[in-house]
Design a protein around this motif. Structure first.
Motif, PDB file in Angstrom:
ATOM      1  N   GLY A   9      27.845  27.200  22.643  1.00 55.48           N
ATOM      2  CA  GLY A   9      27.525  25.863  23.133  1.00 55.48           C
ATOM      3  C   GLY A   9      26.215  25.340  22.573  1.00 55.48           C
ATOM      4  N   MET A  10      25.212  26.219  22.491  1.00 58.32           N
ATOM      5  CA  MET A  10      23.923  25.819  21.918  1.00 58.32           C
ATOM      6  C   MET A  10      24.067  25.453  20.440  1.00 58.32           C
ATOM      7  N   LEU A  11      24.850  26.236  19.714  1.00 58.27           N
ATOM      8  CA  LEU A  11      25.065  25.939  18.296  1.00 58.27           C
ATOM      9  C   LEU A  11      25.797  24.612  18.125  1.00 58.27           C
ATOM     10  N   LEU A  12      26.817  24.375  18.932  1.00 54.09           N
ATOM     11  CA  LEU A  12      27.533  23.096  18.873  1.00 54.09           C
ATOM     12  C   LEU A  12      26.590  21.929  19.126  1.00 54.09           C
ATOM     13  N   LEU A  13      25.720  22.095  20.114  1.00 61.34           N
ATOM     14  CA  LEU A  13      24.771  21.035  20.448  1.00 61.34           C
ATOM     15  C   LEU A  13      23.803  20.785  19.302  1.00 61.34           C
ATOM     16  N   ALA A  17      23.800  17.348  17.155  1.00 67.23           N
ATOM     17  CA  ALA A  17      22.582  16.535  17.163  1.00 67.23           C
ATOM     18  C   ALA A  17      22.112  16.252  15.741  1.00 67.23           C
ATOM     19  N   VAL A  18      22.189  17.268  14.869  1.00 69.74           N
ATOM     20  CA  VAL A  18      21.815  17.073  13.463  1.00 69.74           C
ATOM     21  C   VAL A  18      22.711  16.014  12.815  1.00 69.74           C
ATOM     22  N   TYR A  19      24.018  16.103  13.100  1.00 68.82           N
ATOM     23  CA  TYR A  19      24.936  15.118  12.519  1.00 68.82           C
ATOM     24  C   TYR A  19      24.651  13.717  13.041  1.00 68.82           C
ATOM     25  N   LYS A  20      24.482  13.604  14.341  1.00 73.21           N
ATOM     26  CA  LYS A  20      24.313  12.282  14.966  1.00 73.21           C
ATOM     27  C   LYS A  20      23.011  11.618  14.520  1.00 73.21           C
ATOM     28  N   LEU A  21      21.940  12.383  14.447  1.00 77.92           N
ATOM     29  CA  LEU A  21      20.631  11.817  14.138  1.00 77.92           C
ATOM     30  C   LEU A  21      20.336  11.769  12.636  1.00 77.92           C
ATOM     31  N   TRP A  22      21.010  12.609  11.838  1.00 74.68           N
ATOM     32  CA  TRP A  22      20.590  12.809  10.456  1.00 74.68           C
ATOM     33  C   TRP A  22      21.642  12.413   9.429  1.00 74.68           C
ATOM     34  N   LEU A  23      22.933  12.556   9.782  1.00 71.04           N
ATOM     35  CA  LEU A  23      23.989  12.403   8.779  1.00 71.04           C
ATOM     36  C   LEU A  23      24.957  11.252   9.031  1.00 71.04           C
ATOM     37  N   GLU A  24      25.187  10.900  10.274  1.00 73.50           N
ATOM     38  CA  GLU A  24      26.264   9.961  10.597  1.00 73.50           C
ATOM     39  C   GLU A  24      26.127   8.618   9.892  1.00 73.50           C
ATOM     40  N   PHE A 190      36.931  23.083  28.438  1.00 71.34           N
ATOM     41  CA  PHE A 190      35.825  22.868  29.374  1.00 71.34           C
ATOM     42  C   PHE A 190      34.531  22.435  28.681  1.00 71.34           C
ATOM     43  N   ASN A 191      34.505  22.465  27.366  1.00 70.43           N
ATOM     44  CA  ASN A 191      33.286  22.122  26.610  1.00 70.43           C
ATOM     45  C   ASN A 191      33.365  20.678  26.131  1.00 70.43           C
ATOM     46  N   PRO A 192      32.574  19.769  26.705  1.00 70.61           N
ATOM     47  CA  PRO A 192      32.644  18.350  26.315  1.00 70.61           C
ATOM     48  C   PRO A 192      32.198  18.092  24.885  1.00 70.61           C
ATOM     49  N   LEU A 193      31.457  19.015  24.275  1.00 67.89           N
ATOM     50  CA  LEU A 193      31.010  18.818  22.902  1.00 67.89           C
ATOM     51  C   LEU A 193      32.184  18.798  21.922  1.00 67.89           C
ATOM     52  N   ILE A 194      33.283  19.473  22.269  1.00 65.38           N
ATOM     53  CA  ILE A 194      34.462  19.457  21.416  1.00 65.38           C
ATOM     54  C   ILE A 194      35.001  18.028  21.299  1.00 65.38           C
ATOM     55  N   VAL A 195      34.969  17.289  22.398  1.00 68.75           N
ATOM     56  CA  VAL A 195      35.439  15.897  22.391  1.00 68.75           C
ATOM     57  C   VAL A 195      34.560  15.041  21.474  1.00 68.75           C
ATOM     58  N   LEU A 196      33.253  15.274  21.517  1.00 66.53           N
ATOM     59  CA  LEU A 196      32.337  14.520  20.661  1.00 66.53           C
ATOM     60  C   LEU A 196      32.587  14.822  19.190  1.00 66.53           C
TER      61      LEU A 196
END
Length: 408
Positions: A9-13, A17-24, A190-196
């Motif tokens: 979960g920490m790795l996904l986060l 975060a790197v993708y959202k802030l740096w690459l998207e 159960f992991n909402p990061l998968i949806v993101l």
């Protein structure tokens, strides 16, 4: 398992975060596609420590093996409270039921595409199989076919740009990405990061398809108007690559955004550094082997010496008091006595630089909740006097055997 889920979960986060802030917001769609997919793979593989690396700067971890304690049923009160086991059973059932429901839904969606392909007429257009369906729908693609409303196709209401858009999805095998993320979502629902990640991957697919169309037709303005005309249609198809997926201002801006080779190269370099650091942090070797029995464990401990320590950690009152604390508070589960189970469990825990205990881990378990009960008893310990190395407080990994003996 909990430790694995926390690390993944920490790795996904971190990766998201790197993708959202740096690459998207960068026009580097192919790299972003690879980054998002590999981020998912790394996040679930790295915590398994299939490949362990040495800590940075040679920061080896000292390991101390305790003599441990022997727990006998004649000297302890049996624990008749099965609430923890009941809770685990209930949560396991809930997890499996949800997985089953999502799995059924997944195969129903797959069958719907198979059924559409079989019962509807098909045509070949520009080397693409077009399935003509009766119900009103937006053009969408799955596997090797594009699905289009029959009436709109025959009356020429579907522009060539939209068909080219769906063809781009097929050409670049976007269905494989979607199936991959869908399977992950079933297992880790159960992991909402998968949806993101799923939303990010699908949006990036649209960027890639848009780029393909604009390269082919060289009319960005016309294509943007076509997309806006279809944006009001909210019908989407599960598992498919849908034309109107997230028609946003960002997507339209991406079509006219200029590339900066230097900026892209710099960002790729930074992302690579983050990935390498994550590998070191989450795969650093402390004890990288699985323990089969006590003799194997003794051989493994020899690899990590604590001789270089100035002072080992100390339990207040001495290590014998620590053994008493664990022995007096350890309660053998009732199931163990009924089964007349005997054996040895091995527990790991870390004495931190401030003397607190952390990173509890069951190295070897006997089942029936023995390992969890041992950790519960060890957690009752107050802070230790921390050990020192090179004159500074140091973290020390302890291993403690718990021997269980029951009455015959």
């Amino acid at each position: 398992m909990i430790n694995y889920l926390l690390k993944s979960g920490m790795l996904l986060l971190i990766f998201y975060a790197v993708y959202k802030l740096w690459l998207e917001n960068e026009k580097m769609f192919r790299f972003n596609r690879a980054y998002l997919l590999l981020s998912l793979v790394f996040s679930f593989v790295i915590p398994l420590q299939l490949i362990s690396v040495r800590p940075l700067l040679g920061n080896t971890l000292s390991v101390i093996q305790l003599d441990g304690v022997v727990i006998r049923t004649s000297n302890v009160v049996l624990n008749n409270d099965n609430s923890e086991q009941l809770m685990i059973s209930v949560l396991s059932i809930i997890y499996l039921v949800v997985v089953l429901l999502f799995t059924v839904q997944f195969f129903v969606n797959l069958y719907s595409f198979y059924n559409k392909t079989k019962i509807n007429s098909k045509q070949l257009l520009n080397d693409v199989e077009v399935v003509l369906i009766e119900e009103p729908t937006l053009p969408h693609s799955f596997w090797n076919s594009v699905f289009i409303n029959k009436e709109e196709f025959e009356t020429g209401k579907i522009p060539l740009e939209l068909i080219a858009h769906e063809k781009a999805h097929l050409k670049q095998k976007h269905t494989l990405d979607i199936l991959f993320i869908e399977v992950l979502q079933i297992v880790f629902w159960f992991n909402p990061l998968i949806v993101l990640f799923k939303k990010a991957i699908k949006l990036n697919h649209e960027f890639l398809a848009d780029e393909e169309v604009n390269t082919q037709f060289e009319s960005v303005t016309r294509y943007q108007k076509l997309l806006l005309n279809f944006a009001s249609n909210k019908n989407t198809i599960a598992l498919a690559s849908n034309l109107n997926y997230l028609i946003t201002k960002k997507r339209l801006i991406m079509m006219t955004k200029k590339e900066s080779r230097f900026k892209m190269t710099f960002k790729v370099l930074i992302v690579s550094i983050v990935c390498v650091l994550s590998l070191f942090v989450f795969s650093s070797e402390t004890i990288a082997q699985k323990v089969k029995d006590k003799s194997d464990y003794d051989k493994m401990i020899v690899k990590d010496s604590n001789d270089c320590m100035d002072k080992q950690p100390e339990y207040p009152g001495g290590i014998e008091e620590f053994y008493k604390l664990v022995g007096m508070n350890f309660k053998i589960p009732a199931a163990v006595s009924k089964q007349k189970l005997e054996g040895k469990a091995i527990i790991e825990f870390m004495v931190e630089r401030d003397g607190s205990l952390s990173e509890f881990k069951i190295v070897k378990d006997l089942g029936y909740g023995i390992g969890n009960e041992a950790i519960r008893a060890i957690k009752l310990s107050p802070k230790w006097i921390p050990g020192t190395k090179d004159g500074k407080p140091a973290r020390v990994l302890y291993t403690m055997p718990i021997t269980v003996q029951t009455e015959k």
